[in-house]
Design an enzyme around this catalytic site. Sequence first.
Site, short mmCIF file in Angstrom:
data_model
loop_
_atom_site.label_atom_id
_atom_site.label_comp_id
_atom_site.label_asym_id
_atom_site.label_seq_id
_atom_site.Cartn_x
_atom_site.Cartn_y
_atom_site.Cartn_z
CG HIS A 134 41.89 10.28 32.27
ND1 HIS A 134 42.56 11.20 33.06
CD2 HIS A 134 42.29 9.05 32.70
CE1 HIS A 134 43.32 10.55 33.93
NE2 HIS A 134 43.17 9.24 33.75
CE LYS A 138 39.35 10.02 35.51
NZ LYS A 138 38.90 8.85 36.27
#
Length: 237
Positions: A134, A138
């Site tokens: 990601h 995040k």
Amino acid sequence: MKIALIGYGKMGKMIEQIALSRGHSIVSIIDENNLDGFDSEQFKSADVAIEFTTPSSALDNFMKCFAANVPVVAGTTGWLEHMSEVKKACEDGQTFFYASNYSLGVNIFFAVNKYLAKIMNQFTDYSVKMEEIHHIHKLDAPSGTAITLAEGIIENIDRKTDWHLEAETKPEDISIHCIREGEVPGIHEIFYESEADIISIKHDAKNRKGFALGAVLAAEFTCGKKGFLGMQDMLHF
Ligand SMILES: NC(=O)C1=CN([C@@H]2O[C@H](COP(=O)(O)OP(=O)(O)OC[C@H]3O[C@@H](n4cnc5c(N)ncnc54)[C@H](OP(=O)(O)O)[C@@H]3O)[C@@H](O)[C@H]2O)C=CC1
Ligand SMILES: O=C(O)C1=N[C@H](C(=O)O)C[C@H](O)C1
């Protein structure tokens, strides 16, 4: 449908666009700088609140929605240790829809993951591990999606009983390797490896549209319903 948006970041803004294009109205937008919005008449008039904020703020936001009797569609990940409090509120009459991932593609991937795990249960020479990648913003690791995938494997493979981040794994655990890189929207891959070969399945989100459309569809589904809901109630496969 009258929608309240809680969280107006990457997801909140994309959900707004999709909701408007489907004929819904946004009656209230609440973010970190506007938390008194929960007390407004506009917020209380919403048919549903869609919540995409942060792991540390999610539970408080859910409880404020419940206090106003506004049903919640929750997308925030990283708060699952509080799930029993949310389920208790649903038993007391509130409405709450949760998915670790609202995209149709990922939900198809969840089904394929369970099917493959069921097959791999009998092939004990194969190890299993997971990788998720990601964007660098995040806040939680592993991703909510990785946790759901791990649960799908644990349900179906007797030799796996738990999951852990890569550095902390025991033989009975699924190891999850988390990478944070650039602006990656979300990649999840599961690897089965024997001495002879590797079998892998992968989902790679090209952007956030799938997540946002799924959240709006879940909000449409939630209107007029009661209790604790999830993708298994909305998608039948
Ligand atoms: N289930 C799914 O399908 C998906 C889930 N997610 C999850 O959704 C969450 C949000 O993702 P994303 O939109 O990318 O994140 P962003 O960081 O882009 O947006 C988060 C938003 O939440 C706001 N916020 C922070 N604290 C509060 C608070 N106390 N109350 C209300 N709003 C607050 C932030 O405001 P400010 O900018 O002022 O700080 C910001 O607007 C994450 O947990 C992510 O993992 C993401 C994609 C798909
Ligand atoms: O934080 C994100 O961006 C995402 N979060 C969700 C998760 O934790 O699984 C869904 C998606 O992978 C994007």
